[in-house]
Design a protein around this motif. Structure first.
Motif, PDB file in Angstrom:
ATOM      1  N   MET A 197     103.765 135.190  76.672  1.00  0.00           N
ATOM      2  CA  MET A 197     103.848 135.363  78.132  1.00  0.00           C
ATOM      3  C   MET A 197     103.353 134.136  78.879  1.00  0.00           C
ATOM      4  SD  MET A 197     102.768 139.331  78.850  1.00  0.00           S
ATOM      5  CE  MET A 197     101.399 139.380  77.696  1.00  0.00           C
ATOM      6  N   GLY A 198     102.273 133.496  78.365  1.00  0.00           N
ATOM      7  CA  GLY A 198     101.811 132.240  78.941  1.00  0.00           C
ATOM      8  C   GLY A 198     101.496 132.297  80.420  1.00  0.00           C
ATOM      9  N   TYR A 199     100.985 133.426  80.897  1.00  0.00           N
ATOM     10  CA  TYR A 199     100.637 133.591  82.315  1.00  0.00           C
ATOM     11  C   TYR A 199     101.843 133.381  83.221  1.00  0.00           C
ATOM     12  CZ  TYR A 199      97.331 133.824  86.263  1.00  0.00           C
ATOM     13  OH  TYR A 199      96.643 134.201  87.392  1.00  0.00           O
ATOM     14  N   GLY A 200     103.041 133.695  82.690  1.00  0.00           N
ATOM     15  CA  GLY A 200     104.228 133.653  83.543  1.00  0.00           C
ATOM     16  C   GLY A 200     105.282 132.668  83.116  1.00  0.00           C
ATOM     17  N   GLY A 201     105.010 131.892  82.081  1.00  0.00           N
ATOM     18  CA  GLY A 201     106.083 131.019  81.648  1.00  0.00           C
ATOM     19  C   GLY A 201     105.584 129.723  81.064  1.00  0.00           C
ATOM     20  N   PRO A 202     106.528 128.850  80.673  1.00  0.00           N
ATOM     21  CA  PRO A 202     107.976 129.011  80.835  1.00  0.00           C
ATOM     22  C   PRO A 202     108.582 129.974  79.812  1.00  0.00           C
ATOM     23  CG  PRO A 202     107.520 126.977  79.666  1.00  0.00           C
ATOM     24  CD  PRO A 202     106.192 127.544  80.056  1.00  0.00           C
ATOM     25  N   HIS A 248      97.413 124.586  73.062  1.00  0.00           N
ATOM     26  CA  HIS A 248      96.915 125.824  73.675  1.00  0.00           C
ATOM     27  C   HIS A 248      97.982 126.898  73.808  1.00  0.00           C
ATOM     28  CE1 HIS A 248      98.726 123.739  77.095  1.00  0.00           C
ATOM     29  NE2 HIS A 248      98.832 124.919  77.645  1.00  0.00           N
ATOM     30  N   MET A 249      99.284 126.528  73.664  1.00  0.00           N
ATOM     31  CA  MET A 249     100.337 127.536  73.766  1.00  0.00           C
ATOM     32  C   MET A 249     100.173 128.626  72.710  1.00  0.00           C
ATOM     33  SD  MET A 249     103.768 125.355  74.630  1.00  0.00           S
ATOM     34  CE  MET A 249     104.784 126.827  74.643  1.00  0.00           C
ATOM     35  N   SER A 250      99.549 128.280  71.592  1.00  0.00           N
ATOM     36  CA  SER A 250      99.369 129.245  70.505  1.00  0.00           C
ATOM     37  C   SER A 250      98.036 129.986  70.582  1.00  0.00           C
ATOM     38  CB  SER A 250      99.478 128.529  69.145  1.00  0.00           C
ATOM     39  OG  SER A 250     100.738 127.905  69.013  1.00  0.00           O
ATOM     40  N   TRP A 251      97.208 129.637  71.562  1.00  0.00           N
ATOM     41  CA  TRP A 251      95.917 130.322  71.701  1.00  0.00           C
ATOM     42  C   TRP A 251      96.124 131.665  72.393  1.00  0.00           C
ATOM     43  CZ3 TRP A 251      92.523 125.849  74.116  1.00  0.00           C
ATOM     44  CH2 TRP A 251      92.431 124.800  73.182  1.00  0.00           C
ATOM     45  N   GLU A 252      95.482 132.701  71.867  1.00  0.00           N
ATOM     46  CA  GLU A 252      95.676 134.051  72.404  1.00  0.00           C
ATOM     47  C   GLU A 252      95.292 134.132  73.875  1.00  0.00           C
ATOM     48  OE1 GLU A 252      94.774 138.637  71.138  1.00  0.00           O
ATOM     49  OE2 GLU A 252      93.236 137.146  70.732  1.00  0.00           O
ATOM     50  N   ARG A 253      94.186 133.488  74.254  1.00  0.00           N
ATOM     51  CA  ARG A 253      93.713 133.623  75.637  1.00  0.00           C
ATOM     52  C   ARG A 253      94.448 132.703  76.601  1.00  0.00           C
ATOM     53  NH1 ARG A 253      87.515 135.632  76.047  1.00  0.00           N
ATOM     54  NH2 ARG A 253      87.461 136.823  74.127  1.00  0.00           N
ATOM     55  N   MET A 254      95.418 131.976  76.100  1.00  0.00           N
ATOM     56  CA  MET A 254      96.338 131.223  76.950  1.00  0.00           C
ATOM     57  C   MET A 254      97.760 131.800  76.851  1.00  0.00           C
ATOM     58  SD  MET A 254      94.984 128.831  78.780  1.00  0.00           S
ATOM     59  CE  MET A 254      93.783 127.515  78.927  1.00  0.00           C
ATOM     60  N   GLY A 255      98.199 132.058  75.618  1.00  0.00           N
ATOM     61  CA  GLY A 255      99.566 132.534  75.422  1.00  0.00           C
ATOM     62  C   GLY A 255      99.772 133.992  75.778  1.00  0.00           C
ATOM     63  N   ASN A 256      98.811 134.849  75.399  1.00  0.00           N
ATOM     64  CA  ASN A 256      98.997 136.294  75.578  1.00  0.00           C
ATOM     65  C   ASN A 256      98.368 136.782  76.885  1.00  0.00           C
ATOM     66  OD1 ASN A 256      99.811 138.900  74.868  1.00  0.00           O
ATOM     67  ND2 ASN A 256      97.863 139.344  73.877  1.00  0.00           N
ATOM     68  N   VAL A 257      98.722 136.116  77.998  1.00  0.00           N
ATOM     69  CA  VAL A 257      98.166 136.467  79.310  1.00  0.00           C
ATOM     70  C   VAL A 257      99.311 136.839  80.249  1.00  0.00           C
ATOM     71  CG1 VAL A 257      96.793 135.699  81.278  1.00  0.00           C
ATOM     72  CG2 VAL A 257      96.199 134.925  78.972  1.00  0.00           C
ATOM     73  N   HIS A 258      99.270 138.059  80.763  1.00  0.00           N
ATOM     74  CA  HIS A 258     100.316 138.554  81.666  1.00  0.00           C
ATOM     75  C   HIS A 258     100.153 137.894  83.040  1.00  0.00           C
ATOM     76  CE1 HIS A 258     102.827 141.327  83.954  1.00  0.00           C
ATOM     77  NE2 HIS A 258     103.235 141.870  82.808  1.00  0.00           N
ATOM     78  N   PRO A 259     101.273 137.481  83.684  1.00  0.00           N
ATOM     79  CA  PRO A 259     101.156 136.790  84.974  1.00  0.00           C
ATOM     80  C   PRO A 259     100.594 137.634  86.110  1.00  0.00           C
ATOM     81  CG  PRO A 259     103.450 137.281  84.473  1.00  0.00           C
ATOM     82  CD  PRO A 259     102.672 137.554  83.234  1.00  0.00           C
ATOM     83  N   PHE A 260     100.646 138.975  85.987  1.00  0.00           N
ATOM     84  CA  PHE A 260     100.113 139.832  87.049  1.00  0.00           C
ATOM     85  C   PHE A 260      98.705 140.342  86.726  1.00  0.00           C
ATOM     86  CE2 PHE A 260     104.790 140.971  88.062  1.00  0.00           C
ATOM     87  CZ  PHE A 260     104.910 139.801  88.803  1.00  0.00           C
TER      88      PHE A 260
END
Length: 629
Positions: free
Chosen positions: A273-278, A516-528
């Motif tokens: 998800m990456g906090y909304g993208g890309p 960091h794209m593969s880090w859970e606390r960066m990659g698995n973050v929902h944009p909302f």
């Protein structure tokens, strides 16, 4: 030599090479070169007010500190963004492989056959799952894809519709809000009148050229739009559908019930998800729209010896040829992410994707049964992954779940939605139910009956998909890795060679910048996710905005546009809105040099401006006489 200096590792030339180049042009230093070429009156008088640059190691540590400030919570927010499991062989061999992430925009088919095959796989996934014959090699995100679909339908109006200025476009009120926001902006530039309403009660008349609906709705309901499409088509209005790829493994595809265009995102296919993208969005359409579909299309062809070969097809509709007459300013694709999504489909195949979808639906059905058992009022009679209840105290319930480090969707007043995804376990379902039991002030053993399926019986998919051998040969890690490597060897990327083409897309993402794209606390973050749970991301974004404001000399910076073309469009829309706010909306002419990138005139036309081309001299310089005229 300071080996920690980022520029030494990545700009590409050292002191000796710089000295050699300076000698050729007759200068003894970089400073003297700048002195001779850059006019004094446009130079900075003092250094930029920016912090000291960090080394790569320091940057990684800094990012790790920011990531730690993003709370690890469970998200059930949905709204177009979902937890997904990125298979390890794709993470290690594509996302983290320089042979894929440094590859150049595939302008030269001869050196991009591997990537073109991966993108052809992506197009096949989209065409098969949507039930539409044509798909492109991805778009930027679902919201802008909705805007592209609306523009396609506008440009494809009949001669009589254009003559009568038929400019109404219906937007179902069950569409994701971020998509509605993009449609509103784009409609303003194109002179389209949006009508937002209920698809069952709004009458589509001959004043409408098109419509867009959400299949599945933002609240989770799976609607049957066959009758709506028939009524719209009867008055000459065409229908676009925003849809969910994973759900289409179980549900009848839009192309089989009359949709002209289908759009959405492939994020669910293994892309964080990456906090909304890309993320890589998609668009599929009928043959009627092949001359106006935006972006890259990969086609099957032959080389000069008659061998199977791939190329980019139908480029005459692109903005670098049609310029201000183009339907879109999209000039690229989310290739890396589309490739990841395509390999996800290759790895799982039809049966694997249906298994994932079945698991999600089954867990959602258990949740539905448990909430019904607890006495909650449920709103969805049919759904795929989202359960919704009606409650009076929705804000209070959201807070109760947040205290348990769980985010549920309370975006619609008086309703709570919970969206299940690939990462949701059975334990997670009963954790949700136990919180709901606490809200009801009851302890429960949760013994209840569960319906087998809440999918509408008249929309169960019967057609086959992903029958090509590429989706049936590589279901083990070894076979997939070999396939990925075979395609990589057919490609040229910066891990093998420099690509001697200049373009706005010629850039190198350093490995440090991608970690960091593969880090859970960066990659698995929902944009909302609520902002107080993502302090790290908020700090990162604020810092970048501040740095860019200092560098550009502007008061503020927006990071919203997700491509250069979208940035120039956003800028032109700001300028247009500025003049409208002053009562000078008639000032709508944009002067654009003949030599400008094709996206420039296309963006101006999309912003509702009249493009006037300024000629160039043979030397390439702007013709100042023509400019004054």
């Amino acid at each position: 030599m300071n080996t920690n200096d980022f520029s030494i590792r990545h700009i590409g030339n050292n002191a000796q090479q710089s000295a050699e180049m300076l000698a050729v042009i007759g200068k003894d230093s970089i400073d003297s070169l700048v002195e001779a070429t850059l006019p004094q009156n446009i130079r900075l008088s003092e250094a930029l007010d920016l912090p000291e640059a960090l080394s790569e190691f320091e940057t990684t540590n800094h990012l790790a500190e920011l990531a730690a400030q993003n709370l690890k919570v469970k998200n059930y927010l949905g709204y177009g963004y979902y937890g997904t499991i990125l298979p390890a062989p794709i993470q290690r061999n594509v996302l983290e492989n320089a042979g894929w992430y440094t590859a150049y925009t595939p302008y030269q088919a001869e050196i991009a056959q591997g990537r073109l095959e991966a993108l052809l796989n992506f197009q096949t996934v989209i065409a098969d799952l949507t039930g539409l014959p044509i798909a492109n090699a991805s778009l930027l995100d679902e919201g802008t894809a909705c805007g592209e679909a609306m523009h396609m339908l506008l440009e494809s109006r009949t001669r009589d519709q254009k003559k009568n200025n038929v400019n109404k476009f219906f937007v179902a009120d069950n569409l994701f809000p971020q998509s509605v926001a993009v449609l509103e902006t784009k409609a303003h530039g194109l002179g389209i009148e949006l009508v937002i309403g209920n698809f069952e009660t709004t009458e589509i008349t001959e004043e409408f050229f098109g419509a867009i609906v959400q299949y599945i709705s933002k609240g989770g309901q799976v609607n049957n739009y066959r009758t709506f499409v028939e009524k719209a088509n009867a008055v000459g209005a065409k229908v676009a559908v925003a849809t969910d790829l994973l759900a289409l493994t179980l549900l009848t595809p839009p192309g089989e019930w009359g949709a002209d265009i289908a759009i959405g995102t492939s994020q669910r296919f293994g892309v964080p998800m990456g906090y909304g993208g890309p993320h890589a969005a998609f668009i599929g359409c009928t043959e009627d729209y092949k001359r106006v579909i935006p972006g890259r299309i990969i086609g099957v062809s032959q080389d000069r010896l008659g061998n199977y070969a791939l190329r980019m097809a139908l480029q005459t509709r692109e903005q670098h040829i049609k310029r201000e007459k183009a339907t879109s300013n999209i000039c690229t694709a989310q290739v890396l992410l589309a490739v990841m999504a395509s390999f996800y489909a290759v790895y799982h195949g039809k049966d694997g994707l249906q298994y994932i979808a079945d698991q999600i639906h089954t867990k959602a059905a258990v949740l539905q049964g448990g909430l019904e058992h607890l006495g909650f009022k449920l709103t969805n009679t049919s759904f795929f992954d989202t359960v919704q209840i009606e409650v009076e105290n929705s804000d209070e319930i959201v807070k109760i779940f947040a205290e348990e480090e769980i985010n549920v969707n309370g975006f619609e007043k008086g309703k709570i939605s919970i969206t299940i995804d690939e990462m949701t376990s059975e334990e997670d379902i009963f954790e949700l139910l136990s919180v709901f039991a606490t809200i009801k002030n009851t302890e429960d053993s949760f013994e209840f009956e569960v319906d087998d399926s809440y999918l509408p019986k008249d929309l169960i998919r019967t057609s086959d998909f992903l029958t090509h051998e590429n989706f049936n040969l590589y279901h083990t890690e070894t076979e997939l890795m070999r396939y990925i490597k075979r395609l990589e060897r057919k490609d040229l990327a910066l891990n093998q060679s420099m690509i001697a083409l200049g373009s706005c897309t010629m850039k190198l993402n350093a490995a440090t910048e991608l970690l960091h794209m593969s880090w859970e606390r960066m990659g698995n973050v929902h944009p909302f996710t609520p902002k107080n749970q993502v302090v790290g991301y908020q700090t990162l974004i604020k810092n970048l905005e501040d740095y860019l404001s200092v560098i550009t000399g502007f008061d503020a910076t927006s990071l919203q546009p997700n491509s250069g073309a979208q940035g120039e469009y956003a800028g032109l829309m700001v300028i247009r809105s500025y003049f409208e706010s002053k009562g000078e909306g008639h000032r709508n002419v944009a002067l654009i040099p003949q030599s400008a990138h094709g996206t420039n005139p296309a963006s101006a036309a999309m912003a509702g401006m009249k493009v006037v081309v300024v000629k160039n001299l043979e030397s390439g310089e702007t013709d100042l006489v023509d400019l004054k005229e």
